[in-house]
Design a protein around this motif. Structure first.
Motif, PDB file in Angstrom:
ATOM      1  N   GLU A 244       0.818  -1.211   0.000  1.00  0.00           N
ATOM      2  CA  GLU A 244       0.000   0.000   0.000  1.00  0.00           C
ATOM      3  C   GLU A 244       0.853   1.262   0.000  1.00  0.00           C
ATOM      4  O   GLU A 244       0.526   2.260  -0.629  1.00  0.00           O
ATOM      5  N   GLU A 245       1.988   1.199   0.707  1.00  0.00           N
ATOM      6  CA  GLU A 245       2.872   2.362   0.733  1.00  0.00           C
ATOM      7  C   GLU A 245       3.512   2.604  -0.623  1.00  0.00           C
ATOM      8  O   GLU A 245       3.833   3.738  -0.974  1.00  0.00           O
ATOM      9  N   ALA A 246       3.693   1.519  -1.387  1.00  0.00           N
ATOM     10  CA  ALA A 246       4.272   1.654  -2.723  1.00  0.00           C
ATOM     11  C   ALA A 246       3.222   1.999  -3.767  1.00  0.00           C
ATOM     12  O   ALA A 246       3.551   2.430  -4.871  1.00  0.00           O
ATOM     13  N   ALA A 247       1.965   1.814  -3.408  1.00  0.00           N
ATOM     14  CA  ALA A 247       0.884   2.064  -4.365  1.00  0.00           C
ATOM     15  C   ALA A 247       0.502   3.534  -4.384  1.00  0.00           C
ATOM     16  O   ALA A 247       0.800   4.304  -3.471  1.00  0.00           O
ATOM     17  N   LYS A 248      -0.174   3.938  -5.428  1.00  0.00           N
ATOM     18  CA  LYS A 248      -0.652   5.307  -5.547  1.00  0.00           C
ATOM     19  C   LYS A 248      -1.988   5.515  -4.831  1.00  0.00           C
ATOM     20  O   LYS A 248      -2.395   6.640  -4.613  1.00  0.00           O
ATOM     21  N   THR A 249      -2.638   4.405  -4.514  1.00  0.00           N
ATOM     22  CA  THR A 249      -3.966   4.480  -3.896  1.00  0.00           C
ATOM     23  C   THR A 249      -3.825   4.695  -2.395  1.00  0.00           C
ATOM     24  O   THR A 249      -3.618   3.748  -1.647  1.00  0.00           O
ATOM     25  N   GLY A 251      -5.178   7.398   1.080  1.00  0.00           N
ATOM     26  CA  GLY A 251      -5.938   8.518   1.628  1.00  0.00           C
ATOM     27  C   GLY A 251      -7.183   8.858   0.830  1.00  0.00           C
ATOM     28  O   GLY A 251      -7.777   8.016   0.152  1.00  0.00           O
ATOM     29  N   TRP A 252      -7.570  10.134   0.911  1.00  0.00           N
ATOM     30  CA  TRP A 252      -8.780  10.585   0.234  1.00  0.00           C
ATOM     31  C   TRP A 252      -8.655  10.475  -1.275  1.00  0.00           C
ATOM     32  O   TRP A 252      -9.620  10.113  -1.958  1.00  0.00           O
ATOM     33  N   ALA A 253      -7.474  10.750  -1.792  1.00  0.00           N
ATOM     34  CA  ALA A 253      -7.282  10.642  -3.247  1.00  0.00           C
ATOM     35  C   ALA A 253      -7.471   9.198  -3.701  1.00  0.00           C
ATOM     36  O   ALA A 253      -7.953   8.935  -4.810  1.00  0.00           O
ATOM     37  N   GLY A 254      -7.111   8.250  -2.822  1.00  0.00           N
ATOM     38  CA  GLY A 254      -7.240   6.847  -3.183  1.00  0.00           C
ATOM     39  C   GLY A 254      -8.673   6.388  -3.361  1.00  0.00           C
ATOM     40  O   GLY A 254      -8.919   5.392  -4.047  1.00  0.00           O
ATOM     41  N   LEU A 255      -9.624   7.105  -2.758  1.00  0.00           N
ATOM     42  CA  LEU A 255     -11.027   6.720  -2.913  1.00  0.00           C
ATOM     43  C   LEU A 255     -11.511   6.877  -4.347  1.00  0.00           C
ATOM     44  O   LEU A 255     -12.529   6.309  -4.732  1.00  0.00           O
ATOM     45  N   ARG A 256     -10.778   7.668  -5.129  1.00  0.00           N
ATOM     46  CA  ARG A 256     -11.163   7.860  -6.540  1.00  0.00           C
ATOM     47  C   ARG A 256     -10.645   6.749  -7.448  1.00  0.00           C
ATOM     48  O   ARG A 256     -11.012   6.697  -8.630  1.00  0.00           O
ATOM     49  N   ALA A 257      -9.780   5.894  -6.921  1.00  0.00           N
ATOM     50  CA  ALA A 257      -9.232   4.810  -7.735  1.00  0.00           C
ATOM     51  C   ALA A 257     -10.347   3.861  -8.174  1.00  0.00           C
ATOM     52  O   ALA A 257     -11.257   3.548  -7.400  1.00  0.00           O
ATOM     53  N   ALA A 396     -10.156   7.323   5.434  1.00  0.00           N
ATOM     54  CA  ALA A 396     -10.903   8.194   4.519  1.00  0.00           C
ATOM     55  C   ALA A 396     -12.220   7.549   4.108  1.00  0.00           C
ATOM     56  O   ALA A 396     -13.259   8.213   4.043  1.00  0.00           O
ATOM     57  N   GLY A 397     -12.197   6.240   3.855  1.00  0.00           N
ATOM     58  CA  GLY A 397     -13.410   5.551   3.442  1.00  0.00           C
ATOM     59  C   GLY A 397     -14.466   5.533   4.528  1.00  0.00           C
ATOM     60  O   GLY A 397     -15.643   5.808   4.273  1.00  0.00           O
ATOM     61  N   THR A 398     -14.045   5.199   5.762  1.00  0.00           N
ATOM     62  CA  THR A 398     -15.017   5.182   6.851  1.00  0.00           C
ATOM     63  C   THR A 398     -15.521   6.582   7.166  1.00  0.00           C
ATOM     64  O   THR A 398     -16.675   6.758   7.563  1.00  0.00           O
ATOM     65  N   ALA A 399     -14.655   7.598   6.977  1.00  0.00           N
ATOM     66  CA  ALA A 399     -15.093   8.982   7.191  1.00  0.00           C
ATOM     67  C   ALA A 399     -16.121   9.392   6.147  1.00  0.00           C
ATOM     68  O   ALA A 399     -17.133  10.029   6.466  1.00  0.00           O
TER      69      ALA A 399
END
Length: 474
Positions: A244-249, A251-257, A396-399
């Motif tokens: 996950e740390e190596a991925a771009k997905t 925080g909040w930006a990741g919810l758009r993936a 971010a997802g639960t928020a």
């Protein structure tokens, strides 16, 4: 699939089926979550009966009733969003410690409010704690609980909401407890929650993300039984965190993936439908609706208690069978009963059968609705958020899910009395019955059954693009 991935999957599957036993630490974690859930249920439910007293004391009209009832919901939206950031930066436990203190402050603020403006602001503060707790507590439990018990332990939060509602309705129905005392009493369990939290560990999954694997191992050794494969679970968490740390997905930006979107749609959709189904309409305003239609205050408050007890009983039954029946199947079975009861209730009011002779039928419809709704769809509201989202976007997802739930609740609470004044009680009930029909369709097409799956298995399915109901068929 590579042999490494296959081995990891096999290990995760075996560990999910390991019987094991609950340790004392996990039980206390669930207890803290339960206290936060009880505070949610009590702080939101107490306004139902207190509003009748507050209306007389402050001599307020319908608009102020809606503002006072809804201010806690606006605070909840803010709390859910802010605590997403805090739970990521300060940790799940640190965030909950802060929220317990805010619960105490908010309850006392409301109890000493001299006018409706200060009361509304106090409920806004209280709402911050409610929203933050609903975002953080289930996630905290889910990340500490063994997969076998995760569903039941997370749902302790949901059951405790029912306990809080029952206590609130009993206090309100007594009519002998001044509203200031009834609201301020919530400071006591909040203080207990604060004391318990100071003895608990941080989430091991968050500790790994924070770079402290040794402490994460210590936590797992405390919260898992002696024979449990701690090293295997730690390795799985570490590997997933590294990816996950190596991925771009993130925080909040990741919810758009694109691969995360199905989880976001499911979580926010379930959250919205838990409110559109009509549960908060019944909890907040049933005494007001009944008194406005000729019921005495005493009868209306007694009905409120019956509804609170029905909510709790349905939640307890649902909790006892959910891991056997399955999340998806239970929800699909229960929603039609809730919808039918609202259609019948609406017909009684629309056809003028809302007088003394129809009282038993009206009460029966309300109780039946509560049983089917609380024992089905309501169980899913917080559970999906705690187990659906990938670790890197979980706060971010639960928020987002909590904000969707509380935002929908806010709109309903601010508009319900106005809606009823405009179209009548009967058509309003029909409208909420139709929302239940829409909820059933949504669950049928979008909600897979996650029963018995580890958080890592769920995330793996999501990353593979296999997140439809058919992809989780056993």
């Amino acid at each position: 699939m590579s042999s490494v991935n296959a081995d990891a999957k096999h290990t995760g599957d075996d560990r999910a089926k390991t019987p094991g036993q609950l340790t004392g630490a996990v039980v206390i974690v669930a207890l803290v979550s339960a206290v936060s859930g009880m505070l949610y249920g009590y702080d939101t439910g107490i306004i139902s009966g207190a509003l009748l007293q507050i209306t007389k004391d402050f001599e307020i009209a319908e608009a102020w009733k809606q503002v006072i009832a809804a201010s806690i919901l606006l605070g909840a939206v803010i709390g859910a969003l802010v605590c997403s950031y805090l739970s990521e930066k300060r940790g799940r436990k640190g965030t909950l410690v802060m929220l317990a203190a805010v619960f105490v402050i908010g309850a006392l603020w409301c109890a000493f409010s001299p006018n409706p403006v200060v009361l509304s602001l106090g409920r806004l503060v209280l709402g911050f704690a409610v929203g933050g707790a609903t975002q953080t507590a289930p996630m905290y439990v889910a990340e500490l609980a063994p997969p076998k018990y995760r569903g039941r332990l997370v749902l302790c939060f949901q059951i405790a909401i029912g306990v809080g509602i029952v206590i609130a309705t009993i206090v309100g129905a007594s009519e002998s407890v001044p509203w200031r005392w009834s609201i301020g009493a919530a400071a006591v369990p909040a203080a207990i929650m604060l004391g318990l939290l100071l003895r608990l560990p941080e989430s091991p999954r968050w500790l790994i993300k924070d770079g402290d694997s040794d402490k994460a191992r210590d936590v797992l050794n405390k919260v898992r039984p002696p024979a449990y494969d701690v090293d295997g679970e730690l390795d799985e968490m570490t590997e997933l965190t590294r990816k996950e740390e190596a991925a771009k997905t993130r925080g909040w930006a990741g919810l758009r993936a694109a691969w995360v979107r199905p989880a976001l749609i499911l979580g926010c959709g379930i959250a919205i439908f838990t409110q559109l189904s009509g549960i908060e309409m019944i909890i907040y305003y049933s005494p007001t609706i009944l008194t406005d239609n000729g019921f005495s205050e005493s009868v209306a408050l007694q009905v409120s208690v019956a509804l609170g007890v029905s909510y709790l009983v349905a939640q307890l039954v649902g909790l006892s069978i959910i891991d056997k029946v399955g999340r998806r199947r239970l929800t699909l079975i229960m929603i039609p009963g809730a919808a039918l009861s609202l259609f019948v209730l609406g017909t009684l009011f629309a056809t003028g059968h809302s007088g003394r002779d129809s009282v038993p039928f009206i009460i029966a419809c309300l109780v039946v609705f509560m049983l089917f709704n609380a024992g089905g769809l309501q169980l899913m509201g917080w559970l999906t958020g705690s187990e659906t989202y990938p670790l890197a976007v979980r706060p971010a997802g639960t928020a987002a899910q909590s904000a969707a739930l509380w935002g929908t609740n806010l709109v309903i609470t601010l508009t319900l009395l106005t809606l009823i004044s405009g179209i009548g009680v009967g058509p309003a009930m029909w409208l909420y019955g139709l929302f239940n029909v829409a909820a059933w369709i949504f669950v049928y097409f979008r909600m897979p059954d996650l029963t018995g799956r580890s958080l890592e298995q769920i995330e793996r399915k999501l990353s593979e693009g296999k997140f439809r109901p058919a992809d989780f068929a056993r």
